[in-house]
Design an enzyme around this catalytic site. Structure first.
Site, PDB file in Angstrom:
ATOM      1  NE  ARG A  30       8.226 -11.961   1.449  1.00 30.87           N
ATOM      2  CZ  ARG A  30       7.931 -11.316   2.580  1.00 30.87           C
ATOM      3  NH1 ARG A  30       8.611 -11.586   3.683  1.00 30.87           N
ATOM      4  NH2 ARG A  30       6.973 -10.429   2.603  1.00 30.87           N
ATOM      5  CD  GLU A  46       1.003  -9.029  -3.568  1.00 32.07           C
ATOM      6  OE1 GLU A  46       0.034  -8.568  -2.934  1.00 32.07           O
ATOM      7  OE2 GLU A  46       2.153  -9.056  -3.113  1.00 32.07           O
ATOM      8  CD  GLN A  51      -9.582  -5.743   2.563  1.00 30.00           C
ATOM      9  OE1 GLN A  51     -10.490  -5.550   3.342  1.00 30.00           O
ATOM     10  NE2 GLN A  51      -8.418  -5.118   2.657  1.00 30.00           N
ATOM     11  CB  THR A  52      -7.403 -13.057   2.282  1.00 21.66           C
ATOM     12  OG1 THR A  52      -8.542 -12.650   1.522  1.00 21.66           O
ATOM     13  CG2 THR A  52      -7.618 -14.470   2.790  1.00 21.66           C
ATOM     14  N   GLY A  90     -13.430 -16.825   0.102  1.00 20.11           N
ATOM     15  CA  GLY A  90     -14.177 -15.570   0.149  1.00 20.11           C
ATOM     16  C   GLY A  90     -13.922 -14.631  -1.018  1.00 20.11           C
ATOM     17  CE1 TYR A 129      -0.070  -3.943  -1.892  1.00 19.14           C
ATOM     18  CE2 TYR A 129      -1.457  -5.685  -2.810  1.00 19.14           C
ATOM     19  CZ  TYR A 129      -0.344  -5.288  -2.097  1.00 19.14           C
ATOM     20  OH  TYR A 129       0.529  -6.206  -1.610  1.00 19.14           O
ATOM     21  CG  ASP A 147      -0.662  -3.342   2.338  1.00 15.57           C
ATOM     22  OD1 ASP A 147       0.103  -2.418   2.674  1.00 15.57           O
ATOM     23  OD2 ASP A 147      -0.621  -4.464   2.856  1.00 15.57           O
ATOM     24  CB  CYS A 199       3.885  -0.942  12.418  1.00 19.69           C
ATOM     25  SG  CYS A 199       3.149   0.700  12.609  1.00 19.69           S
ATOM     26  CB  CYS A 209       9.691  -0.032  15.130  1.00 21.39           C
ATOM     27  SG  CYS A 209       9.308   0.687  13.513  1.00 21.39           S
ATOM     28  CB  CYS A 215       7.593   6.594  14.535  1.00 26.99           C
ATOM     29  SG  CYS A 215       5.802   6.312  14.515  1.00 26.99           S
ATOM     30  CB  THR A 305     -18.572  -7.762   3.848  1.00 22.54           C
ATOM     31  OG1 THR A 305     -17.855  -8.799   3.227  1.00 22.54           O
ATOM     32  CG2 THR A 305     -17.676  -6.574   4.073  1.00 22.54           C
TER      33      THR A 305
END
Length: 367
Positions: A30, A46, A51-52, A90, A129, A147, A199, A209, A215, A305
């Site tokens: 970042r 990314e 999924q990691t 993975g 995504y 995502d 969240c 939040c 919300c 999985t």
DNA sequence: AATCCGTGGTG
DNA sequence: TCACCAAGGAT
């Protein structure tokens, strides 16, 4: 009106951005506040983060950046080096697509990532995504990166009753309407940080939040019941045998799995087929080589999985000069850590040989 | 559209 | 222990 509206307040992107400016996570990929990010680093992170978890990705990302500092360096690297650097993370098709994507960027785009969602979407391994995320974060495009975090946040804010994945189009359109023109990249990262730290799936910290007031799920006290999801069943246990051969010159018999499918392109000791009714007592019939096979006590268990796997390990020592069967090879035991071994196969080797020098798999002997 | 793809952490 | 989940994509 006979029934009051649940909430008339709309979530304000600026409230979220103000929260982000104070609470953003410090992550290696970042850029510092106000600095435009490097597209190569954004893209690399990314892909790894698909999924990691952040925790799992961090060391791999730093190692990748050191070994392949630029998209050109990655494109020029041999496939084996890329797969080896990815081993353990993975979803190995990501590594193959990563390499293919780097080559495409160099060959078709002069080494510069394209800056629009549509162009990014054409590259291997980049879906809806990731295209939006890279466009927004690295190119300041007004793109909605949706995502799992965003799905959770939006489904709670707007109390989306439809279950995932059917609700994806609705959630996407809800997100698109919130993306601000001035800081689309920060907005994307802000929603993800919110989902990761406030969240959360369980016990969300609603009191902290920035979007607590608008919300709708929170207003009803139902925040933990969103998002609604379709249930998927866990797969049936498959069993098989793995064969670890130690040659007298201290080498191990390995093969490379076919490029497609489960653990595609990764290295492994030869194994039998994996089937629910496999009989370990007959495993020697599946051995790749003639030898005095020793069935080791215990088994190696691993969960993929969509199914769990239980492997019985057979071990044998053979004489120096024993040839490798078709499509197999001998790898020095001290160089096993340079092989692209997935976690399941590291467990097998550790079970038979003890810790792999330089490796980082955990032992897991059961029974 | 539903299924296939790893691994490690968590409550 | 175990079900769930994590910055999804390809087919």
């Amino acid at each position: 009106m006979l029934t009051p509206a649940p909430s008339a307040t709309k979530p304000d992107p600026q409230d979220l951005l103000a929260w982000y400016d104070r609470h953003r996570r410090d992550l290696p990929w970042r850029a510092k506040p106000g600095v435009t990010a490097d597209p190569y680093r954004v893209w690399l992170s990314e892909i790894m983060l698909q999924q990691t978890t952040v925790t799992a990705v961090r060391p791999y990302y730093l190692n990748f950046l050191e070994r392949f500092p630029t998209v050109e360096a990655l494109a020029e690297a041999p496939s084996d080096a890329v797969m080896q650097a990815w081993a353990g993370l993975g979803y190995y098709s990501r590594a193959r697509n990563l390499h293919a994507c780097a080559k495409a960027v160099v060959e078709k785009h002069g080494g510069l990532f394209p800056g629009t969602e549509a162009e990014l979407l054409k590259l291997p391994g980049i879906g809806a995504y990731t295209a939006a995320a890279v466009a927004a974060i690295a190119f300041d495009q007004k793109a909605a990166a949706v995502d799992g975090n965003v799905e959770r946040v939006m489904s709670r804010i707007f109390m989306v009753e439809e279950a995932l994945p059917k609700a994806k189009p609705l959630i996407r359109s809800l997100t698109e309407e919130l993306v601000p023109a001035d800081r689309p990249g920060d907005f994307a990262q802000a929603v993800m940080d919110l989902g990761a730290t406030i969240c959360t799936p369980k016990r969300p910290a609603c009191a902290l939040c920035p979007w607590m007031v608008p919300c709708r799920a929170r207003a009803e006290g139902l925040q933990e019941t969103f998002p609604k999801k379709q249930k998927k069943e866990t797969g049936q246990l498959r069993k098989g045998a793995a064969f670890v051969v130690l040659r007298a010159d201290d080498t191990i018999l390995l093969r490379t799995r076919p490029p497609q499918g489960l653990l595609g392109g990764m290295a492994e000791p030869p194994t039998s087929t994996w089937e629910p009714d496999y009989q370990p007592s007959r495993a020697v019939l599946d051995a790749p080589i003639e030898a005095r096979w020793q069935r080791l006590p215990g088994t190696v268990k691993h969960v993929f999985t969509h199914f769990p796997l239980e492997l019985t390990v057979l071990f044998a020592k053979v004489a120096k000069g024993t040839p490798a069967p078709e499509d197999m090879r001998w790898t020095p035991r001290l160089q096993l850590h340079e092989e692209a071994l997935p976690g399941a196969m590291k467990k097998v080797l550790v079970h038979a040989l003890g810790e792999i020098p330089g490796g980082k798999a955990k032992a897991s002997a059961k029974d």
